[in-house]
Scaffold this motif. Structure first.
Motif, PDB file in Angstrom:
ATOM      1  N   ALA A   1      41.863 -31.970 -11.151  1.00  0.00           N
ATOM      2  CA  ALA A   1      43.233 -31.974 -10.425  1.00  0.00           C
ATOM      3  C   ALA A   1      42.769 -31.797  -9.151  1.00  0.00           C
ATOM      4  CB  ALA A   1      43.953 -30.575 -10.996  1.00  0.00           C
ATOM      5  N   ARG A   2      41.841 -32.251  -8.656  1.00  0.00           N
ATOM      6  CA  ARG A   2      41.177 -32.296  -7.278  1.00  0.00           C
ATOM      7  C   ARG A   2      41.424 -33.750  -6.683  1.00  0.00           C
ATOM      8  NH1 ARG A   2      35.774 -28.949  -7.237  1.00  0.00           N
ATOM      9  NH2 ARG A   2      36.142 -28.964  -4.891  1.00  0.00           N
ATOM     10  N   LEU A   3      41.660 -34.640  -7.420  1.00  0.00           N
ATOM     11  CA  LEU A   3      41.740 -36.064  -7.069  1.00  0.00           C
ATOM     12  C   LEU A   3      43.074 -36.477  -6.409  1.00  0.00           C
ATOM     13  CD1 LEU A   3      39.646 -38.228  -9.691  1.00  0.00           C
ATOM     14  CD2 LEU A   3      39.032 -37.377  -7.337  1.00  0.00           C
ATOM     15  N   GLU A   4      43.230 -37.335  -5.405  1.00  0.00           N
ATOM     16  CA  GLU A   4      44.595 -37.861  -4.932  1.00  0.00           C
ATOM     17  C   GLU A   4      44.445 -39.371  -4.749  1.00  0.00           C
ATOM     18  OE1 GLU A   4      47.091 -35.918  -4.237  1.00  0.00           O
ATOM     19  OE2 GLU A   4      46.012 -33.968  -4.420  1.00  0.00           O
ATOM     20  N   PRO A   5      45.319 -39.942  -4.755  1.00  0.00           N
ATOM     21  CA  PRO A   5      45.301 -41.572  -4.816  1.00  0.00           C
ATOM     22  C   PRO A   5      44.919 -41.764  -3.363  1.00  0.00           C
ATOM     23  CG  PRO A   5      47.543 -40.961  -5.655  1.00  0.00           C
ATOM     24  CD  PRO A   5      46.669 -39.544  -5.333  1.00  0.00           C
ATOM     25  N   GLY A   6      43.919 -42.671  -3.249  1.00  0.00           N
ATOM     26  CA  GLY A   6      43.398 -43.364  -2.251  1.00  0.00           C
ATOM     27  C   GLY A   6      42.164 -42.765  -1.754  1.00  0.00           C
ATOM     28  N   GLN A   7      41.570 -41.652  -2.366  1.00  0.00           N
ATOM     29  CA  GLN A   7      40.418 -40.772  -2.116  1.00  0.00           C
ATOM     30  C   GLN A   7      39.174 -41.859  -2.499  1.00  0.00           C
ATOM     31  OE1 GLN A   7      40.504 -37.199  -4.372  1.00  0.00           O
ATOM     32  NE2 GLN A   7      41.088 -36.224  -2.252  1.00  0.00           N
ATOM     33  N   ARG A   8      37.996 -41.989  -1.756  1.00  0.00           N
ATOM     34  CA  ARG A   8      37.071 -42.619  -2.033  1.00  0.00           C
ATOM     35  C   ARG A   8      35.775 -41.735  -2.738  1.00  0.00           C
ATOM     36  NH1 ARG A   8      36.654 -47.050   3.060  1.00  0.00           N
ATOM     37  NH2 ARG A   8      38.882 -47.731   2.922  1.00  0.00           N
ATOM     38  N   ILE A   9      35.380 -42.203  -3.917  1.00  0.00           N
ATOM     39  CA  ILE A   9      34.066 -41.400  -4.483  1.00  0.00           C
ATOM     40  C   ILE A   9      32.950 -42.439  -4.246  1.00  0.00           C
ATOM     41  CG2 ILE A   9      33.308 -40.809  -6.607  1.00  0.00           C
ATOM     42  CD1 ILE A   9      36.501 -40.376  -7.474  1.00  0.00           C
ATOM     43  N   LEU A  10      31.821 -41.682  -3.944  1.00  0.00           N
ATOM     44  CA  LEU A  10      30.528 -42.441  -3.837  1.00  0.00           C
ATOM     45  C   LEU A  10      29.652 -41.679  -4.961  1.00  0.00           C
ATOM     46  CD1 LEU A  10      28.484 -44.303  -2.807  1.00  0.00           C
ATOM     47  CD2 LEU A  10      27.681 -42.386  -0.991  1.00  0.00           C
ATOM     48  N   CYS A  11      28.920 -42.546  -5.845  1.00  0.00           N
ATOM     49  CA  CYS A  11      28.162 -42.063  -6.847  1.00  0.00           C
ATOM     50  C   CYS A  11      26.605 -42.518  -6.431  1.00  0.00           C
ATOM     51  CB  CYS A  11      28.579 -42.508  -8.347  1.00  0.00           C
ATOM     52  SG  CYS A  11      30.170 -42.218  -8.678  1.00  0.00           S
ATOM     53  N   ALA A  12      25.978 -41.504  -6.806  1.00  0.00           N
ATOM     54  CA  ALA A  12      24.624 -41.718  -6.519  1.00  0.00           C
ATOM     55  C   ALA A  12      23.462 -41.188  -7.682  1.00  0.00           C
ATOM     56  CB  ALA A  12      23.982 -41.147  -5.022  1.00  0.00           C
ATOM     57  N   VAL A  13      22.732 -42.077  -8.113  1.00  0.00           N
ATOM     58  CA  VAL A  13      21.588 -41.922  -9.210  1.00  0.00           C
ATOM     59  C   VAL A  13      20.373 -42.161  -8.888  1.00  0.00           C
ATOM     60  CG1 VAL A  13      21.102 -42.062 -11.604  1.00  0.00           C
ATOM     61  CG2 VAL A  13      23.700 -42.022 -10.746  1.00  0.00           C
ATOM     62  N   PRO A  14      19.616 -41.211  -7.973  1.00  0.00           N
ATOM     63  CA  PRO A  14      18.118 -41.575  -8.125  1.00  0.00           C
ATOM     64  C   PRO A  14      17.475 -41.507  -9.554  1.00  0.00           C
ATOM     65  CG  PRO A  14      18.652 -39.403  -7.300  1.00  0.00           C
ATOM     66  CD  PRO A  14      19.974 -40.057  -7.874  1.00  0.00           C
ATOM     67  N   GLU A  15      16.561 -42.511  -9.687  1.00  0.00           N
ATOM     68  CA  GLU A  15      15.757 -42.105 -11.077  1.00  0.00           C
ATOM     69  C   GLU A  15      14.184 -42.310 -10.541  1.00  0.00           C
ATOM     70  OE1 GLU A  15      16.625 -44.749 -14.504  1.00  0.00           O
ATOM     71  OE2 GLU A  15      14.370 -44.905 -14.521  1.00  0.00           O
ATOM     72  N   SER A  16      13.619 -41.182 -11.419  1.00  0.00           N
ATOM     73  CA  SER A  16      12.168 -40.940 -10.994  1.00  0.00           C
ATOM     74  C   SER A  16      11.303 -41.763 -11.832  1.00  0.00           C
ATOM     75  CB  SER A  16      11.744 -39.504 -11.078  1.00  0.00           C
ATOM     76  OG  SER A  16      11.721 -39.103 -12.274  1.00  0.00           O
ATOM     77  N   GLY A  17      11.661 -42.427 -12.940  1.00  0.00           N
ATOM     78  CA  GLY A  17      11.018 -43.125 -13.908  1.00  0.00           C
ATOM     79  C   GLY A  17       9.962 -44.085 -13.413  1.00  0.00           C
ATOM     80  N   GLN A  18      10.314 -45.205 -12.573  1.00  0.00           N
ATOM     81  CA  GLN A  18       9.240 -45.676 -11.765  1.00  0.00           C
ATOM     82  C   GLN A  18       9.968 -46.216 -10.461  1.00  0.00           C
ATOM     83  OE1 GLN A  18       6.822 -48.511 -13.936  1.00  0.00           O
ATOM     84  NE2 GLN A  18       5.744 -49.009 -12.153  1.00  0.00           N
TER      85      GLN A  18
END
Length: 380
Positions: free
Chosen positions: A348-365
């Protein structure tokens, strides 16, 4: 290419939350010295609770496919889209139940969905973004009106003492090599799924997928997180299938244990930050315009180092905009990003127009993946 949207999300976390005081009894005790190392690891990762698909006696009714299938069924039950519109299923995991066939086949069989196109993506944490991009492109290209993407992990099946005892990796004091012991006290189980559509949901909020970027740096790094190989004294890896003496010899040598070189992991941090800077220079990322930063990290100590490097580079996203569930749900690998998205959508913290940045670092290689999302629709 038409716009695509995340219109619903769901998750499956097996069993009750397991606190730190109950961990050793649940995954099994190796030795007092191993538990001392475990307490040190927990101070570093600061995970308080997590979920396991095994019982405290090591038995289980779950598989990776069943965890993912439950998340998919919950997703479909809570979404507005009709089953007939769903034409694509992409799965992500670190390790499937079987060597053959792929995970997507098992999840499809468990999901109750009719015939549809599938794709099985396998890496480590970043396999979630591989699957997300595959699904988003399918819908954006008009191949399908709706797609499902699901990530699932069942790491605890590798953490019971019987998985280690009798192997060459157990040391005289009952401990494992640090790169194996670290993961035993860090990884956990679960699944989460997203619905991807060519239109936003009719009711409530959706997330428009603006862009996705994923880059491998395996040309610069040796494998860091591994399973299925024997580690030589010179650091070389021999696939279990090529070990002299066959699979029994490979098992005794510890080939089927998950390992992570923590020192190598920290050497990857500047590369991951460099990728952030590249996307900032290209205009895809504007740190000042990010309302919510969903960064998957395996331990609090890693988060601190990432924040230190970002601050030094002048591109730090204020920590009050970081959204995480690591401390309560643990490190769930390929399911982690989708768990973050589901929890944020339910917050319930999202509002229209907000921007979300997702980041996934992977250590596999060494992989670094990002995704930019925008909140659309009407808040209810």
């Amino acid at each position: 290419m038409q716009p695509v949207y995340v219109t619903a999300a769901a998750q499956c976390l097996p069993g009750p939350p397991i606190g730190n005081e109950a961990m050793a009894d649940h995954i099994g005790r190796l030795s007092p010295e191993a538990e001392r190392f475990g307490r040190l690891t927990l101070r570093q990762n600061r995970i308080r609770t997590r979920h396991y698909a095994i019982r405290s006696d090591g038995s289980s009714d779950w598989t990776v496919a069943k965890l993912a299938g439950q998340a998919v069924r919950s997703l479909i039950d809570g979404a507005e889209v009709a089953r007939g519109r769903i034409g694509f299923l992409a799965t992500a995991t670190t390790q499937n139940d079987l060597m053959v066939p792929g995970l997507a086949s098992g999840v499809h069989a468990d999901s109750g969905l009719p015939p549809l196109e599938i794709a099985s993506l396998q890496s480590v944490c970043a396999s979630s973004v591989m699957a997300l991009k595959a699904a988003a492109l399918q819908v954006a290209a008009g191949e399908h009106q709706a797609a499902i993407v699901v990530g699932a992990e069942f790491s605890s099946r590798y953490f019971r003492p019987e998985h280690y005892r009798g192997t060459d990796t157990v040391q005289a004091d009952g401990t494992l090599p640090g790169d194996a012991e670290f993961l035993r006290w860090t990884l956990s189980d679960g699944a989460a799924a997203l619905m991807i559509e060519d239109r936003p949901a009719a009711h409530g909020l959706s997330l428009r997928i603006d862009w996705i970027s994923l880059r491998s740096f395996a040309d610069r790094f040796a494998p860091c997180m591994t399973g299925g190989a024997v580690h030589g004294t010179d650091g070389a890896l021999t696939p279990w299938s090529l070990v002299e003496g066959g699979s029994a010899a490979a098992a005794k040598a510890g080939a089927f244990q998950l390992r992570q070189d923590v020192d190598a992991l920290y050497r990857m941090l500047p590369v991951w930050m460099g990728e952030f800077m590249r996307l900032t220079d290209e205009g895809r990322i504007d740190p000042d315009a990010v309302d919510w930063f969903l960064c998957h990290f395996s331990a609090h100590s890693l988060r601190e180092e990432m924040a230190r490097l970002a601050t030094k580079a002048g591109c730090m996203i204020p920590e009050e905009r970081w959204f995480t569930n690591l401390y309560d749900k643990g490190n769930v690998g390929a399911a982690a990003l989708f768990l973050l998205i589901d929890d944020l959508m339910r917050s319930a913290r999202l509002e229209p127009g907000q921007r979300i940045l997702c980041a996934v670092p992977e250590s596999g290689q060494c992989i670094m993946a990002f995704a930019g999302l925008t909140v659309v629709g009407d808040k209810q």
